[in-house]
Motif scaffolding. Sequence first.
Motif, PDB file in Angstrom:
ATOM      1  N   UNK A 176      18.214  29.578 111.822  1.00 44.91           N
ATOM      2  CA  UNK A 176      17.306  30.558 111.212  1.00 44.91           C
ATOM      3  C   UNK A 176      15.852  30.115 111.386  1.00 44.91           C
ATOM      4  N   UNK A 177      15.595  29.208 112.331  1.00 46.48           N
ATOM      5  CA  UNK A 177      14.223  28.738 112.578  1.00 46.48           C
ATOM      6  C   UNK A 177      13.563  28.266 111.280  1.00 46.48           C
ATOM      7  N   UNK A 178      14.293  27.440 110.549  1.00 44.35           N
ATOM      8  CA  UNK A 178      13.799  26.947 109.265  1.00 44.35           C
ATOM      9  C   UNK A 178      12.940  25.709 109.492  1.00 44.35           C
ATOM     10  N   UNK A 179      11.735  25.713 108.923  1.00 44.75           N
ATOM     11  CA  UNK A 179      10.847  24.556 109.039  1.00 44.75           C
ATOM     12  C   UNK A 179      10.362  24.135 107.658  1.00 44.75           C
ATOM     13  N   UNK A 180      10.176  22.835 107.485  1.00 43.48           N
ATOM     14  CA  UNK A 180       9.616  22.270 106.264  1.00 43.48           C
ATOM     15  C   UNK A 180       8.455  21.380 106.681  1.00 43.48           C
ATOM     16  N   UNK A 181       7.259  21.691 106.203  1.00 43.20           N
ATOM     17  CA  UNK A 181       6.078  20.937 106.628  1.00 43.20           C
ATOM     18  C   UNK A 181       5.073  20.835 105.476  1.00 43.20           C
ATOM     19  N   UNK A 182       4.276  19.758 105.449  1.00 43.75           N
ATOM     20  CA  UNK A 182       4.438  18.579 106.301  1.00 43.75           C
ATOM     21  C   UNK A 182       5.671  17.785 105.894  1.00 43.75           C
ATOM     22  N   UNK A 183       6.203  17.018 106.798  1.00 42.85           N
ATOM     23  CA  UNK A 183       7.387  16.212 106.524  1.00 42.85           C
ATOM     24  C   UNK A 183       7.305  14.939 107.381  1.00 42.85           C
ATOM     25  N   UNK A 184       6.941  13.791 106.792  1.00 46.11           N
ATOM     26  CA  UNK A 184       6.855  13.456 105.371  1.00 46.11           C
ATOM     27  C   UNK A 184       5.682  14.155 104.670  1.00 46.11           C
ATOM     28  N   UNK A 185       5.765  14.186 103.307  1.00 46.27           N
ATOM     29  CA  UNK A 185       4.737  14.835 102.503  1.00 46.27           C
ATOM     30  C   UNK A 185       4.438  13.982 101.279  1.00 46.27           C
ATOM     31  N   UNK A 186       3.233  14.167 100.728  1.00 49.35           N
ATOM     32  CA  UNK A 186       2.864  13.514  99.475  1.00 49.35           C
ATOM     33  C   UNK A 186       3.452  14.229  98.266  1.00 49.35           C
ATOM     34  N   UNK A 187       4.087  15.367  98.484  1.00 51.61           N
ATOM     35  CA  UNK A 187       4.724  16.057  97.357  1.00 51.61           C
ATOM     36  C   UNK A 187       4.831  17.554  97.505  1.00 51.61           C
ATOM     37  N   UNK A 188       3.981  18.166  98.320  1.00 56.25           N
ATOM     38  CA  UNK A 188       3.993  19.612  98.487  1.00 56.25           C
ATOM     39  C   UNK A 188       4.553  19.962  99.869  1.00 56.25           C
ATOM     40  N   UNK A 189       5.688  20.651  99.887  1.00 50.63           N
ATOM     41  CA  UNK A 189       6.316  21.073 101.131  1.00 50.63           C
ATOM     42  C   UNK A 189       6.216  22.593 101.254  1.00 50.63           C
ATOM     43  N   UNK A 190       5.872  23.071 102.446  1.00 51.11           N
ATOM     44  CA  UNK A 190       5.910  24.508 102.716  1.00 51.11           C
ATOM     45  C   UNK A 190       7.153  24.810 103.555  1.00 51.11           C
ATOM     46  N   UNK A 191       7.963  25.748 103.057  1.00 48.62           N
ATOM     47  CA  UNK A 191       9.217  26.101 103.712  1.00 48.62           C
ATOM     48  C   UNK A 191       9.090  27.503 104.296  1.00 48.62           C
ATOM     49  N   UNK A 192       9.374  27.626 105.581  1.00 50.94           N
ATOM     50  CA  UNK A 192       9.375  28.946 106.225  1.00 50.94           C
ATOM     51  C   UNK A 192      10.704  29.124 106.944  1.00 50.94           C
ATOM     52  N   UNK A 193      11.172  30.368 106.971  1.00 45.77           N
ATOM     53  CA  UNK A 193      12.463  30.664 107.604  1.00 45.77           C
ATOM     54  C   UNK A 193      12.448  32.084 108.136  1.00 45.77           C
ATOM     55  N   UNK A 194      13.293  32.317 109.139  1.00 41.45           N
ATOM     56  CA  UNK A 194      13.402  33.657 109.707  1.00 41.45           C
ATOM     57  C   UNK A 194      14.392  34.519 108.929  1.00 41.45           C
ATOM     58  N   UNK A 195      14.977  33.934 107.856  1.00 39.31           N
ATOM     59  CA  UNK A 195      15.890  34.671 106.982  1.00 39.31           C
ATOM     60  C   UNK A 195      15.380  34.583 105.552  1.00 39.31           C
ATOM     61  N   UNK A 214      14.803  28.691  91.886  1.00 39.23           N
ATOM     62  CA  UNK A 214      15.150  30.042  92.290  1.00 39.23           C
ATOM     63  C   UNK A 214      13.976  30.666  93.034  1.00 39.23           C
ATOM     64  N   UNK A 215      14.282  31.401  94.078  1.00 37.86           N
ATOM     65  CA  UNK A 215      13.247  31.999  94.925  1.00 37.86           C
ATOM     66  C   UNK A 215      13.303  33.517  94.783  1.00 37.86           C
ATOM     67  N   UNK A 216      12.139  34.137  94.703  1.00 34.70           N
ATOM     68  CA  UNK A 216      12.064  35.589  94.572  1.00 34.70           C
ATOM     69  C   UNK A 216      12.167  36.244  95.947  1.00 34.70           C
ATOM     70  N   UNK A 217      13.327  35.977  96.618  1.00 34.61           N
ATOM     71  CA  UNK A 217      13.612  36.600  97.916  1.00 34.61           C
ATOM     72  C   UNK A 217      12.424  36.497  98.874  1.00 34.61           C
ATOM     73  N   UNK A 218      12.177  35.272  99.331  1.00 35.17           N
ATOM     74  CA  UNK A 218      11.012  35.023 100.190  1.00 35.17           C
ATOM     75  C   UNK A 218      11.434  34.273 101.441  1.00 35.17           C
ATOM     76  N   UNK A 219      10.642  34.401 102.495  1.00 37.36           N
ATOM     77  CA  UNK A 219      10.871  33.608 103.705  1.00 37.36           C
ATOM     78  C   UNK A 219       9.756  32.599 103.924  1.00 37.36           C
TER      79      UNK A 219
END
Length: 252
Positions: A176-195, A214-219
């Motif tokens: 699903x082209x899922x990415x987590x960045x930055x990784x490594x992180x100091x604590x804040x991760x941004x998650x993006x996905x095609x689903x 819980x996520x409010x239906x987000x990509x």
Amino acid sequence: MKKSLLFMALFVAFSVATIAQTTVWSDDFEAYTVPVNLTTEGYDVWEGTVNAVDAAANGITAVSGANVAKCNPGSTLNIYLRKTIELQGGKQYTYSASTMQAEGKKHFIQVVVDGTTLKAEGTNTSWQSKSITFTPSVTQNVVLTTYMYFKEVTMYVDDMKLTLDTPTSIKDAETINLTVAPNPSNGIFRITASETLSAVEVYNTAGQLVKNQTVANADDLTLDMSAYSRGLYVLKLSSVSGDHYTKKVMLK
């Protein structure tokens, strides 16, 4: 080295299967006209009083909704809030509850199963979710408990839940082209996905669930782990279509 091997074993396990949780019983104390003594609502209370109360009227904020359980010890050093439920043998369950104690006194959630007492304890002064996973050997009555043993202090409880845990298949995050960045992180991760995603769970190297968001239906969403210890974690992401994905992250 030992910790790295443990994490690798954990990640391999996640790549094969994850756990779907079906709620067997729950109580967020919103169904009651407060205040109400919980002994009239199917609970056992030992050596003290436990009432469902309005959180704001007691100077706190509930985890969800407006009500919480307020636990006060009696003349002795103990207060128990107990729920007894018959559970099937050979099946995995997880009992969880959010608790807090303003003075930082030690308190627990407990499960009594197969004659053994399992505990998850804390000294947290703000809300913290605790959980215990267990498998009864045979069908039996299992006692779910919140517990504190200090006089003249108050413990609060919210969002008690018992789930039946069943294995489900898990897919490769790359599908699903899922990415987590930055990784490594100091604590804040941004998650993006095609689903479209519906939930994010975070597990430590011991396989313990340490965060459930819980996520409010987000990509595209932000995961804040700045309050957690440095190290390796596994993210389990659930989509609105019911699929599950994992991703390793490093908190530095």
